[in-house]
Structures are given as structure tokens and as C-alpha cells.
Design an enzyme around this catalytic site. Structure first.
Site, short mmCIF file in Angstrom:
data_model
loop_
_atom_site.label_atom_id
_atom_site.label_comp_id
_atom_site.label_asym_id
_atom_site.label_seq_id
_atom_site.Cartn_x
_atom_site.Cartn_y
_atom_site.Cartn_z
N SER A 18 72.33 -22.44 -4.94
CA SER A 18 71.14 -21.85 -5.54
C SER A 18 71.35 -20.46 -6.13
O SER A 18 72.44 -19.92 -6.12
CB SER A 18 69.99 -21.78 -4.53
N THR A 43 70.95 -24.86 -11.34
CA THR A 43 70.69 -24.79 -9.90
C THR A 43 69.19 -24.66 -9.70
O THR A 43 68.40 -24.90 -10.61
CB THR A 43 71.48 -23.63 -9.24
N TYR A 44 68.79 -24.29 -8.48
CA TYR A 44 67.37 -24.09 -8.18
C TYR A 44 67.19 -22.67 -7.64
O TYR A 44 68.14 -22.01 -7.24
CB TYR A 44 66.88 -25.13 -7.17
N GLY A 75 76.68 -20.12 -3.17
CA GLY A 75 77.49 -21.33 -3.11
C GLY A 75 78.56 -21.35 -4.19
O GLY A 75 79.10 -20.31 -4.58
N ALA A 76 78.85 -22.54 -4.69
CA ALA A 76 79.93 -22.73 -5.66
C ALA A 76 79.76 -21.87 -6.91
O ALA A 76 80.74 -21.47 -7.54
CB ALA A 76 80.04 -24.20 -6.04
N ALA A 77 78.51 -21.57 -7.28
CA ALA A 77 78.26 -20.74 -8.47
C ALA A 77 78.91 -19.36 -8.35
O ALA A 77 79.23 -18.73 -9.36
CB ALA A 77 76.76 -20.59 -8.70
#
Length: 127
Positions: free
Chosen positions: A25, A57-58, A73-75
Site C-alpha cells: 500500500s 496499490t491502495y 511493501g514491494a513498492a
């Protein structure tokens, strides 16, 4: 027919945190969310002006007035503290509704405060 149009944009936001070990997110200052009408858990696209990365994403609400823009996260592999980004949210509407729709665009300063609030995307504008 239902089509998808931009309804909200945070332009020139500066990444304040990148947290690889968080569960996905983007965390956004709730004041910024309110300024353009982005809601918690809403689907957004984020582009990185520094490296061209583009993700979806959200949204998670961040502390009001904090200016937080945190990629989680991955971002976090594609966005670093200090990167300038554009955050866009889209809405679905009919062609008839779209004729009168005006997206909200907040142009932010370096402290992630609203510098300008626009109700249209102006062609050929450099901000």
C-alpha cells in the site's frame, strides 16, 4: 457504457518514507486525501518522476498534517525518500456524467502541503 476517468490527483508529492517490510500500500496524510477526495482503501496509480516507475496499490490513511507519503511493501523497491511522485485516483462514470466532471488536482509544495487546488487538468501546463 461506463468509462474510467481521473477524479483525483496529488501532483508533486514528495516521498517521506519507504517501508519494505510493511504489508503493501501507500500511506497518505489524511488532509491530502480529503483535499482531492481520495478515500481509504481506494485504488491508486503512482508514478515516480525520478525513475519512471509506475505502480498500482491502495491507500492507507496517514496522520493528519504530517505530510506523510509512505510507499509500503514491494513498492519501496521503486520509491525512495525524496522522490517526487504523482498519485492518481480514477472513477467510473457514463460519458454523459464525464461531460461535467472536473477532477480535483492538488499541486503540493516540498513539505507536502497543498500549494494550489485545481478543478481541471490544464493542457501544456508546467508546474
Amino acid at each position: 457504457m461506463i468509462r474510467t476517468f481521473m477524479h483525483a490527483k496529488l501532483h508533486k508529492a514528495t516521498v517521506t518514507e519507504a517501508n519494505l517490510h510493511y504489508v503493501g500500500s501507500i500511506t497518505i496524510d489524511e488532509d491530502l486525501m480529503d483535499a482531492v477526495g481520495i478515500m481509504e482503501n481506494e485504488h491508486v496509480h503512482i508514478t515516480n518522476n525520478h525513475n519512471g516507475a509506475r505502480i498500482e496499490t491502495y491507500v492507507i490513511k496517514g496522520e493528519r498534517g504530517s505530510g506523510v507519503i509512505c510507499l509500503n511493501g514491494a513498492a519501496a523497491r521503486h520509491f525512495q525518500v525524496g522522490d517526487v511522485v504523482i498519485i492518481m485516483a480514477y472513477g467510473q462514470m457514463t460519458a454523459e456524467e464525464a461531460k461535467t466532471h472536473r477532477p480535483k488536482v492538488a499541486v503540493l509544495n516540498e513539505q507536502n502541503e497543498v500549494d494550489q487546488l485545481l478543478y481541471e487538468e490544464i493542457a501544456h501546463t508546467i508546474l
